[in-house]
Design a protein around this motif. Structure first.
Motif, PDB file in Angstrom:
ATOM      1  N   PHE A 235     -82.819  80.980 -36.492  1.00 25.75           N
ATOM      2  CA  PHE A 235     -83.668  80.524 -35.392  1.00 25.75           C
ATOM      3  C   PHE A 235     -85.005  81.251 -35.445  1.00 25.75           C
TER       4      PHE A 235
ATOM      5  N   VAL B 185     -87.377  76.137 -36.401  1.00 22.85           N
ATOM      6  CA  VAL B 185     -86.087  75.810 -35.795  1.00 22.85           C
ATOM      7  C   VAL B 185     -85.848  76.757 -34.620  1.00 22.85           C
TER       8      VAL B 185
ATOM      9  N   LYS C 286     -83.464  77.426 -30.713  1.00 26.05           N
ATOM     10  CA  LYS C 286     -82.218  77.131 -29.998  1.00 26.05           C
ATOM     11  C   LYS C 286     -82.413  76.034 -28.957  1.00 26.05           C
ATOM     12  N   ASP C 287     -83.550  76.063 -28.255  1.00 24.20           N
ATOM     13  CA  ASP C 287     -83.770  75.160 -27.128  1.00 24.20           C
ATOM     14  C   ASP C 287     -85.223  74.678 -27.149  1.00 24.20           C
ATOM     15  N   VAL C 288     -85.415  73.426 -27.530  1.00 27.13           N
ATOM     16  CA  VAL C 288     -86.770  72.878 -27.663  1.00 27.13           C
ATOM     17  C   VAL C 288     -87.493  72.886 -26.323  1.00 27.13           C
TER      18      VAL C 288
ATOM     19  N   SER D 176     -84.550  71.477 -32.855  1.00 24.47           N
ATOM     20  CA  SER D 176     -83.171  71.958 -32.823  1.00 24.47           C
ATOM     21  C   SER D 176     -82.338  70.928 -33.556  1.00 24.47           C
TER      22      SER D 176
END
Length: 126
Positions: free
Chosen positions: A6, A75, A77-79, A121
Protein backbone atom coordinates in the motif's frame (compact mmCIF):
# COMPACT_ATOMS: atom_id res chain seq x y z
CA UNK A 1 3.18 -11.76 -8.95
CA UNK A 2 3.34 -10.29 -5.47
CA UNK A 3 0.85 -7.69 -4.35
CA UNK A 4 2.39 -4.19 -4.26
CA UNK A 5 2.66 -2.57 -0.84
CA UNK A 6 0.00 0.00 0.00
CA UNK A 7 1.06 3.59 -0.74
CA UNK A 8 3.46 2.50 -3.51
CA UNK A 9 3.30 3.25 -7.23
CA UNK A 10 1.69 0.16 -8.67
CA UNK A 11 0.32 1.10 -12.12
CA UNK A 12 0.66 3.67 -14.87
CA UNK A 13 -1.75 4.72 -17.58
CA UNK A 14 -1.43 6.60 -20.85
CA UNK A 15 -4.69 8.12 -22.10
CA UNK A 16 -4.65 8.87 -25.82
CA UNK A 17 -6.80 9.29 -28.89
CA UNK A 18 -3.99 7.57 -30.90
CA UNK A 19 -3.39 4.24 -29.10
CA UNK A 20 -1.79 2.48 -32.09
CA UNK A 21 0.80 5.26 -32.46
CA UNK A 22 1.52 5.31 -28.71
CA UNK A 23 1.93 1.52 -28.63
CA UNK A 24 4.28 1.58 -31.63
CA UNK A 25 6.39 4.33 -30.04
CA UNK A 26 6.74 2.75 -26.58
CA UNK A 27 6.94 -0.77 -28.00
CA UNK A 28 9.90 0.18 -30.18
CA UNK A 29 11.52 2.44 -27.58
CA UNK A 30 11.25 0.17 -24.52
CA UNK A 31 10.23 -3.22 -25.99
CA UNK A 32 6.88 -3.06 -24.19
CA UNK A 33 4.18 -5.49 -25.31
CA UNK A 34 0.45 -4.81 -25.40
CA UNK A 35 -2.68 -6.91 -25.01
CA UNK A 36 -6.22 -5.65 -25.37
CA UNK A 37 -8.32 -6.71 -22.38
CA UNK A 38 -11.63 -7.45 -24.09
CA UNK A 39 -13.33 -7.99 -20.71
CA UNK A 40 -13.14 -4.26 -20.05
CA UNK A 41 -15.95 -2.10 -21.40
CA UNK A 42 -13.52 0.21 -23.24
CA UNK A 43 -11.04 -2.43 -24.57
CA UNK A 44 -8.23 -1.32 -22.23
CA UNK A 45 -4.73 -2.06 -23.61
CA UNK A 46 -2.56 -3.66 -20.91
CA UNK A 47 1.20 -2.98 -21.00
CA UNK A 48 3.80 -5.58 -20.00
CA UNK A 49 7.41 -4.45 -19.66
CA UNK A 50 10.42 -6.68 -20.44
CA UNK A 51 11.04 -9.31 -17.76
CA UNK A 52 7.71 -8.69 -16.00
CA UNK A 53 5.37 -11.59 -15.34
CA UNK A 54 2.23 -9.44 -15.51
CA UNK A 55 1.04 -6.07 -16.84
CA UNK A 56 2.06 -2.98 -14.89
CA UNK A 57 0.31 -0.31 -16.92
CA UNK A 58 -2.20 0.41 -19.61
CA UNK A 59 -3.09 2.48 -22.62
CA UNK A 60 -6.59 3.93 -22.41
CA UNK A 61 -8.05 4.73 -25.84
CA UNK A 62 -9.80 8.02 -25.10
CA UNK A 63 -11.46 8.47 -28.47
CA UNK A 64 -10.65 12.18 -28.22
CA UNK A 65 -13.10 12.73 -25.34
CA UNK A 66 -10.43 14.47 -23.21
CA UNK A 67 -6.79 15.64 -23.46
CA UNK A 68 -4.01 13.07 -23.68
CA UNK A 69 -2.23 12.26 -20.42
CA UNK A 70 0.28 9.96 -18.72
CA UNK A 71 -0.30 9.30 -15.04
CA UNK A 72 0.95 7.02 -12.28
CA UNK A 73 -1.33 5.25 -9.78
CA UNK A 74 -0.64 4.52 -6.12
CA UNK A 75 -2.33 1.50 -4.54
CA UNK A 76 -4.17 2.47 -1.32
CA UNK A 77 -6.38 0.73 1.24
CA UNK A 78 -9.28 3.17 0.91
CA UNK A 79 -9.70 5.38 -2.16
CA UNK A 80 -12.40 7.62 -0.66
CA UNK A 81 -10.38 8.26 2.51
CA UNK A 82 -7.25 8.97 0.47
CA UNK A 83 -9.14 11.41 -1.77
CA UNK A 84 -10.53 13.19 1.30
CA UNK A 85 -7.05 13.45 2.83
CA UNK A 86 -5.60 14.74 -0.46
CA UNK A 87 -8.25 17.48 -0.52
CA UNK A 88 -7.37 18.42 3.07
CA UNK A 89 -3.75 18.79 1.92
CA UNK A 90 -4.70 21.09 -0.97
CA UNK A 91 -5.26 18.51 -3.70
CA UNK A 92 -8.12 18.68 -6.22
CA UNK A 93 -10.28 15.81 -7.46
CA UNK A 94 -10.28 15.26 -11.23
CA UNK A 95 -12.15 11.92 -11.30
CA UNK A 96 -14.02 11.11 -8.07
CA UNK A 97 -13.84 7.62 -6.55
CA UNK A 98 -15.24 5.28 -9.20
CA UNK A 99 -15.90 1.55 -8.98
CA UNK A 100 -15.27 -0.56 -12.08
CA UNK A 101 -17.40 -3.63 -12.82
CA UNK A 102 -14.51 -5.78 -11.53
CA UNK A 103 -14.68 -4.09 -8.11
CA UNK A 104 -11.51 -2.05 -8.60
CA UNK A 105 -11.95 1.45 -7.16
CA UNK A 106 -9.97 4.38 -8.57
CA UNK A 107 -9.77 8.17 -8.58
CA UNK A 108 -7.60 10.80 -10.26
CA UNK A 109 -6.38 13.96 -8.58
CA UNK A 110 -4.10 16.97 -8.83
CA UNK A 111 -1.62 17.38 -6.01
CA UNK A 112 -1.31 20.76 -4.27
CA UNK A 113 1.08 21.94 -7.02
CA UNK A 114 -1.19 20.81 -9.87
CA UNK A 115 0.44 17.48 -10.82
CA UNK A 116 -1.90 14.74 -12.07
CA UNK A 117 -1.86 11.33 -10.33
CA UNK A 118 -4.22 8.50 -9.48
CA UNK A 119 -5.02 6.14 -6.62
CA UNK A 120 -6.70 2.74 -6.66
CA UNK A 121 -7.74 -0.19 -4.50
CA UNK A 122 -7.78 -3.63 -6.11
CA UNK A 123 -11.00 -5.62 -6.33
CA UNK A 124 -11.85 -7.74 -3.30
CA UNK A 125 -10.39 -11.25 -3.39
CA UNK A 126 -13.03 -13.95 -3.51
Amino acid sequence: MSTPAFNSVAWFEIGTDRPAEVERFYGELFDWTFRVDESEELAYHEVTTPGADAPSGGVFPSGGRFPDYAVFYVVVKDVAATVARAEELGGKVIVPPTTADSGLVFAQLHDSAGHHFGVFSPPPVD
